[in-house]
Design a protein around this motif. Structure first.
Motif, short mmCIF file in Angstrom:
data_model
loop_
_atom_site.label_atom_id
_atom_site.label_comp_id
_atom_site.label_asym_id
_atom_site.label_seq_id
_atom_site.Cartn_x
_atom_site.Cartn_y
_atom_site.Cartn_z
N THR A 15 0.77 -1.23 0.07
CA THR A 15 0.11 -0.01 -0.13
C THR A 15 0.74 1.35 -0.08
O THR A 15 0.74 2.26 -0.91
CB THR A 15 -0.77 0.00 1.11
N GLU A 17 3.97 1.56 -0.95
CA GLU A 17 4.71 1.57 -2.29
C GLU A 17 3.84 2.20 -3.34
O GLU A 17 4.35 3.11 -4.23
CB GLU A 17 5.10 0.18 -2.69
N THR A 18 2.53 2.04 -3.23
CA THR A 18 1.44 2.35 -4.35
C THR A 18 1.36 3.83 -3.93
O THR A 18 1.41 4.61 -4.98
CB THR A 18 0.10 1.67 -4.04
N VAL A 19 1.30 4.35 -2.78
CA VAL A 19 1.05 5.51 -2.52
C VAL A 19 2.38 6.52 -2.89
O VAL A 19 2.34 7.61 -3.55
CB VAL A 19 0.93 5.79 -0.82
N LYS A 21 4.26 5.85 -5.48
CA LYS A 21 4.12 5.88 -6.93
C LYS A 21 3.10 6.95 -7.39
O LYS A 21 3.34 7.66 -8.51
CB LYS A 21 4.06 4.70 -7.60
N GLU A 22 2.15 7.14 -6.65
CA GLU A 22 0.92 7.61 -7.29
C GLU A 22 0.66 9.10 -6.67
O GLU A 22 0.12 9.87 -7.22
CB GLU A 22 -0.39 6.92 -7.04
N THR A 23 1.07 9.53 -5.42
CA THR A 23 0.88 10.57 -4.87
C THR A 23 1.77 11.86 -5.65
O THR A 23 2.81 11.59 -6.05
CB THR A 23 1.19 10.79 -3.41
N LYS A 24 1.24 13.18 -5.53
CA LYS A 24 1.77 14.18 -6.17
C LYS A 24 1.89 15.04 -5.15
O LYS A 24 2.55 16.22 -5.42
CB LYS A 24 0.94 14.82 -7.39
#
Length: 141
Positions: A15, A17-19, A21-24
């Protein structure tokens, strides 16, 4: 310092790792980065020193993530009056600056902050002072 006695779900690391990669948002990214290191088994003191967080702030974010998941890493609403200058209003002002002032009834061929404020108020209904206009233009130019 007390030992951290939190238990994370098996999905905590994927979870985070996903954050990452995706958060700006930089603040959320840094928090997720720090919490990921703690979930991996690093000590709070070591992570707080390495990533320049205070120990208490890192402990807070780790606890929030353990209890609330990704939502715990997000900023909570802050008190106070909401900003008048929204992103949409800023875009409208920047489009207006690129237009010819003479087309909007001005006597001059260059915009003044006061004239921009007047035209913006006529077009959007939002009344800003000339100093607010100047600050927006200074930020975007």
């Amino acid at each position: 310092m007390r030992t951290l006695t939190l238990h994370f779900a098996d999905t905590a690391l994927p979870t985070l790792e996903t954050v990452l990669k995706e958060t700006k948002e930089v603040r959320v990214f840094r928090r997720a980065q720090a919490v990921r290191e703690v979930v991996k088994g690093q000590r709070l003191q070591h992570v707080s020193e390495a990533l320049q967080f205070t120990y208490s702030a890192l402990r807070k974010w780790v606890h929030r993530f353990a209890n609330q998941g990704v939502q715990g890493l997000l900023d909570r609403p802050r008190p106070g009056r909401p900003a008048k200058v929204t992103c949409e209003l800023e875009k409208h002002l920047n489009r207006l600056v690129d237009e010819d002032p003479l087309d909007h009834g001005s006597l001059y061929s260059q915009w003044s902050c006061r004239e921009l404020a007047t035209v913006l108020a006529q077009q959007t209904g939002v009344h800003l002072g000339r100093e607010s206009i100047r600050c927006v233009l200074k930020k975007t130019r």
